[in-house]
Write a protein that holds these residues in place. Structure first.
Motif, short mmCIF file in Angstrom:
data_model
loop_
_atom_site.label_atom_id
_atom_site.label_comp_id
_atom_site.label_asym_id
_atom_site.label_seq_id
_atom_site.Cartn_x
_atom_site.Cartn_y
_atom_site.Cartn_z
N GLY A 89 0.82 -1.20 0.00
CA GLY A 89 0.00 0.00 0.00
C GLY A 89 0.85 1.25 0.00
O GLY A 89 1.91 1.32 -0.63
N ILE A 90 0.40 2.27 0.74
CA ILE A 90 1.12 3.55 0.76
C ILE A 90 1.71 3.82 2.14
O ILE A 90 1.97 4.97 2.50
CB ILE A 90 0.20 4.71 0.33
N GLY A 91 1.96 2.76 2.90
CA GLY A 91 2.49 2.94 4.25
C GLY A 91 3.85 3.59 4.29
O GLY A 91 4.24 4.15 5.32
N GLY A 92 4.61 3.52 3.20
CA GLY A 92 5.92 4.15 3.17
C GLY A 92 5.90 5.57 2.65
O GLY A 92 6.95 6.20 2.51
N TYR A 93 4.74 6.10 2.37
CA TYR A 93 4.63 7.46 1.85
C TYR A 93 4.76 8.49 2.96
O TYR A 93 4.11 8.38 4.00
CB TYR A 93 3.28 7.66 1.17
N THR A 94 5.59 9.50 2.73
CA THR A 94 5.57 10.67 3.60
C THR A 94 4.41 11.57 3.17
O THR A 94 3.79 11.35 2.11
CB THR A 94 6.87 11.46 3.50
N GLU A 95 4.15 12.59 3.95
CA GLU A 95 3.08 13.51 3.57
C GLU A 95 3.40 14.19 2.23
O GLU A 95 2.51 14.41 1.40
CB GLU A 95 2.85 14.57 4.65
N ALA A 96 4.67 14.50 2.01
CA ALA A 96 5.06 15.12 0.74
C ALA A 96 4.85 14.15 -0.43
O ALA A 96 4.41 14.55 -1.51
CB ALA A 96 6.52 15.57 0.80
N ASP A 97 5.18 12.86 -0.22
CA ASP A 97 4.93 11.85 -1.25
C ASP A 97 3.44 11.77 -1.58
O ASP A 97 3.04 11.71 -2.74
CB ASP A 97 5.39 10.46 -0.78
N PHE A 98 2.64 11.74 -0.52
CA PHE A 98 1.19 11.64 -0.67
C PHE A 98 0.66 12.84 -1.45
O PHE A 98 -0.15 12.70 -2.38
CB PHE A 98 0.55 11.56 0.72
N ALA A 99 1.10 14.05 -1.08
CA ALA A 99 0.64 15.26 -1.74
C ALA A 99 1.01 15.26 -3.21
O ALA A 99 0.23 15.68 -4.07
CB ALA A 99 1.22 16.49 -1.04
N ARG A 100 2.21 14.79 -3.53
CA ARG A 100 2.65 14.78 -4.92
C ARG A 100 1.81 13.80 -5.75
O ARG A 100 1.43 14.10 -6.88
CB ARG A 100 4.13 14.41 -4.99
N ALA A 101 1.52 12.63 -5.18
CA ALA A 101 0.68 11.67 -5.89
C ALA A 101 -0.73 12.21 -6.08
O ALA A 101 -1.31 12.10 -7.17
CB ALA A 101 0.63 10.35 -5.12
N LEU A 102 -1.26 12.82 -5.04
CA LEU A 102 -2.63 13.31 -5.07
C LEU A 102 -2.80 14.46 -6.05
O LEU A 102 -3.76 14.49 -6.84
CB LEU A 102 -3.03 13.78 -3.67
N ARG A 103 -1.85 15.40 -6.04
CA ARG A 103 -2.05 16.64 -6.79
C ARG A 103 -1.26 16.73 -8.09
O ARG A 103 -1.58 17.56 -8.94
CB ARG A 103 -1.71 17.84 -5.90
N LYS A 108 5.48 7.65 -5.37
CA LYS A 108 6.68 7.79 -4.55
C LYS A 108 7.95 7.40 -5.29
O LYS A 108 8.99 8.06 -5.14
CB LYS A 108 6.53 6.94 -3.28
N ASP A 109 7.88 6.37 -6.11
CA ASP A 109 9.08 5.93 -6.83
C ASP A 109 9.33 6.73 -8.10
O ASP A 109 10.26 6.45 -8.85
CB ASP A 109 8.99 4.43 -7.15
N GLY A 110 8.48 7.74 -8.36
CA GLY A 110 8.70 8.63 -9.49
C GLY A 110 7.95 8.31 -10.75
O GLY A 110 7.97 9.09 -11.71
N HIS A 111 7.23 7.17 -10.79
CA HIS A 111 6.48 6.87 -12.01
C HIS A 111 5.18 7.67 -12.04
O HIS A 111 4.62 8.03 -11.01
CB HIS A 111 6.23 5.36 -12.14
N ASN A 112 4.73 7.94 -13.25
CA ASN A 112 3.51 8.73 -13.43
C ASN A 112 2.27 7.87 -13.33
O ASN A 112 2.25 6.73 -13.81
CB ASN A 112 3.53 9.43 -14.79
N LEU A 113 1.24 8.44 -12.74
CA LEU A 113 -0.04 7.76 -12.65
C LEU A 113 -0.87 8.05 -13.89
O LEU A 113 -0.77 9.12 -14.48
CB LEU A 113 -0.81 8.24 -11.41
N TYR A 114 -1.71 7.09 -14.26
CA TYR A 114 -2.65 7.35 -15.34
C TYR A 114 -3.64 8.42 -14.90
O TYR A 114 -4.04 8.46 -13.74
CB TYR A 114 -3.42 6.08 -15.69
#
Length: 434
Positions: A89-103, A108-114
């Motif tokens: 899951g996303i248990g290793g995400y920091t808040e900054a990681d989470f924000a970047r994925a969300l927005r 976290k590993d740098g790949h782009n989401l669809y």
């Protein structure tokens, strides 16, 4: 709003992967310490506003553990695990990681989401709400160890790096900013509709790059209705026939809270939006969303004169149904719920006379709901007593085309007829694998 529902996923409201594997040496996640319970509770409410459960929870699956399949023009993708499990899951995400994925749509590993993940909408979420959402997903969600499934998209279309250029072209970064001259309620409604509510993800038509035609009311395409995975997500502007022009503020607030009113009932993906999201909105947010949507000028429509109810010609047809194939089907299968007068028994049984979904140019939703029915609306834990059944096994393509053509012409609806070939096409696409 979303409706409706259930392109890139029914729902009609779509969300995709945060991902996944926590690399060695990953930062210690927030759940290492005690959480601020008030912040967690606020995040839980915001997660409902964002309808996260509808996409990230598979049928009979554990909350937010992913696995839900979604159809895209390129192939099927599978929603990922966003529980705080450190391995899957996303248990290793920091808040900054989470924000970047969300927005920004970057894992976290740098790949782009669809962009099935509606990060172009979530880009508007403010920092305080991101913090609360992070607290909820790290402290208010049970971790589930469930590996993510690779998409069925074939190479080279499954490569993620071209999405960097998609983001450069179509992603507008930065949280929502209040519009001058608008009051607090209007701006709150705009923030919710454009941001966490991501209504445009379903209700705004897409361009050639599958980008939304507009991200706010400054674009004429915004919320003007769109075809998505076999459903036509309704026009949410002030258009008189196919939009919300005839809906009062009370009508709209009732629909958001219950999924039904005197004009229409939710179906398709919008059912899950009502069940998982909008019914949980507090009164102030419901009023704000309604105020914003009711402020949108009319766009789109079916090109017909403003609808007025006229039952007479349809009543005559139903008095002698043997003269009309569609009337015969209607009398046998539909009339006991929707009535001779086409007004149903709202809000429990939807009206057909003047229903915006009946008047829409695109009949996909009518065909789909007639073939496949719709899921239960569950309001405050109580399922709707009269869900729409599916008739795929009972009626053939011509019978469905005949009855829908009858309905679209009846009671002065004046909408175009439906062809049997349209029914056959949706039958094939929606029944596959059932």
């Amino acid at each position: 709003m979303k409706n409706m529902l259930k392109g890139l996923g029914a729902a009609l409201c779509v969300a995709l992967p945060f991902l996944a594997q926590a690399p060695a040496g990953a930062a210690t996640p927030a759940n290492a310490g005690a959480a601020d319970q008030a912040l967690v509770q606020r995040g839980a409410y915001l997660a409902q506003l964002g309808d996260c459960a509808a996409c990230h929870t598979a049928p009979k699956g554990k909350p937010f553990a992913g696995g839900l399949p979604m159809n895209t023009p390129m192939g099927r993708i599978y929603v990922t695990n966003i529980t705080p499990d450190a391995q899957t899951g996303i248990g290793g995400y920091t808040e900054a990681d989470f924000a970047r994925a969300l927005r920004e749509g970057v894992a976290k590993d740098g790949h782009n989401l669809y962009p099935a993940m509606p990060y172009p909408s979530y880009a508007k979420v403010n920092d305080g709400d991101v913090k609360a959402l992070y607290a909820f997903f790290m402290h208010g969600v049970a971790p589930v160890q469930q590996a993510n499934r690779e998409s069925d998209i074939r190479w080279p279309l499954n490569m993620r790096w071209p999405l960097m250029f998609w983001n450069m072209a179509f992603l507008e970064k930065g949280p929502y900013r209040d519009k001058p001259g608008k009051d607090v309620a209007w701006n709150r409604g705009a923030y919710l509709v454009q941001g966490l509510g991501h209504c445009g993800s379903c209700h705004t038509p897409r361009g050639v790059g599958f980008q939304e035609g507009a991200l706010d009311e400054s674009g004429s395409a915004f919320l003007s209705g769109a075809l998505l995975d076999g459903w036509f997500a309704s026009n949410l502007t002030g258009e008189h026939n196919t939009g919300l022009g005839r809906w009062s503020d009370e009508d709209l607030r009732t629909f958001l809270k219950t999924g039904a009113n005197r004009h229409a009932s939710a179906f398709g993906a919008m059912t899950s939006v009502i069940n998982n999201s909008t019914q949980a909105l507090n009164d102030q947010d419901v009023a704000a969303v309604s105020k914003y949507l009711k402020s949108l000028p009319p766009v789109g429509g079916n090109g017909a004169p403003a609808y007025t109810y006229d039952p007479q010609a349809t009543k005559v047809s139903l008095d002698r149904p043997a003269n009309d194939a569609g009337a015969r089907v209607y009398a046998a299968y539909c009339m006991h719920c929707h009535g001779v007068d086409g007004r149903g028994f709202a809000p429990m049984l939807a009206p057909l006379a003047g229903n915006p979904n009946v008047l829409a140019k695109d009949a996909s939703s009518l065909i789909n709901v007639t073939l496949n029915g719709t899921g239960d609306l569950v309001i405050n834990g109580v399922p709707s007593p009269f869900p729409m059944p599916g008739f795929a096994a009972v009626l053939d393509d011509k019978q469905i085309a005949d009855v829908l053509s009858f309905v679209r012409a009846g009671w002065n609806n004046g909408a175009p007829a439906v062809a049997a070939a349209e029914v056959a096409k949706l039958r094939q696409s929606t029944q596959a694998g059932r």
